[in-house]
Design an enzyme around this catalytic site. Structure first.
Site, PDB file in Angstrom:
ATOM      1  N   HIS A 124       0.879  -1.104   0.239  1.00 18.52           N
ATOM      2  CA  HIS A 124       0.011   0.091   0.052  1.00 18.52           C
ATOM      3  C   HIS A 124       0.877   1.114   0.007  1.00 18.52           C
ATOM      4  O   HIS A 124       0.245   2.249   0.015  1.00 18.52           O
ATOM      5  CB  HIS A 124      -0.987  -0.032   1.103  1.00 18.52           C
ATOM      6  CG  HIS A 124      -0.269   0.192   2.444  1.00 18.52           C
ATOM      7  ND1 HIS A 124       0.347  -0.745   3.227  1.00 18.52           N
ATOM      8  CD2 HIS A 124      -0.117   1.358   3.127  1.00 18.52           C
ATOM      9  CE1 HIS A 124       1.169  -0.409   4.239  1.00 18.52           C
ATOM     10  NE2 HIS A 124       0.731   0.996   4.245  1.00 18.52           N
ATOM     11  N   HIS A 126       1.704   6.894  -0.631  1.00 19.60           N
ATOM     12  CA  HIS A 126       0.847   5.937   0.060  1.00 19.60           C
ATOM     13  C   HIS A 126      -0.476   5.700  -0.752  1.00 19.60           C
ATOM     14  O   HIS A 126      -1.148   6.942  -1.207  1.00 19.60           O
ATOM     15  CB  HIS A 126       0.227   6.571   1.475  1.00 19.60           C
ATOM     16  CG  HIS A 126      -0.186   5.801   2.363  1.00 19.60           C
ATOM     17  ND1 HIS A 126      -1.709   5.497   2.375  1.00 19.60           N
ATOM     18  CD2 HIS A 126       0.489   5.068   3.487  1.00 19.60           C
ATOM     19  CE1 HIS A 126      -1.655   4.683   3.334  1.00 19.60           C
ATOM     20  NE2 HIS A 126      -0.681   4.297   4.024  1.00 19.60           N
TER      21      HIS A 126
END
Length: 164
Positions: free
Chosen positions: A70, A85
């Site tokens: 992620h 992110h």
């Protein structure tokens, strides 16, 4: 500055930042997660994406690929650490919507494809697909991003980071 940049200081004061995805560039204050909106992980910006192709926002070496895929971390030549992110709380998806296109230790240029994300899977899980870019050691290095907010195309220049 020397020919081709040789003989110059590693710590430049004007470095390009590219949009990490197609969409809209927004201030971190608008990010739904207080860790980002309060700049706990450093100064930066966010993108509300319209496409799942995610690009490197800067030129640097890949220093982190989260085990849940992620997030990707990078370090620029000047020592600035950058975290990209992919969505909020997307670690809960254990990498399912992400396909990483880079390797740890790889040098990537700003605008290079990092990841392909399935935005539909992120949204179907009830999660926010906002992409956040933070300069995690921006305070220590007196770094300040200067960003053009609004519509953007992934991989295109949207500003610069200035080191004081």
């Amino acid at each position: 500055m020397g020919l081709f940049g040789f003989g110059t200081k590693k710590r430049g004061n004007d470095l390009s930042i590219c949009a990490p995805a197609d969409g809209d560039i927004v201030d971190l204050i608008k990010v739904a997660d207080p860790i980002f909106s309060q700049r706990t992980l450093g100064d930066g910006f966010a993108v509300e994406p319209t496409d799942g192709v995610i690009f490197a926002p800067v030129t640097g070496v890949v220093t982190l690929i989260a085990t849940t895929q992620h997030a990707v971390g990078m370090r620029m030549d000047n020592g600035l650490e950058v975290l990209v992110h992919f969505g909020l709380d997307t670690y809960k998806l254990n990498g399912e919507p992400f396909r990483i296109h880079v390797k740890h230790g790889q040098l990537v240029k700003g605008g290079h494809r990092l990841v392909t994300a399935n935005l539909g899977k992120i949204k179907a899980a009830g999660l926010d697909d906002t992409i956040v870019v933070t300069f995690s050691n921006s305070v220590e290095l007196s770094a300040r991003p200067e960003i053009q907010y609004g519509p953007c195309l992934g991989g295109r220049r949207i500003g610069r980071v200035v080191l004081n």
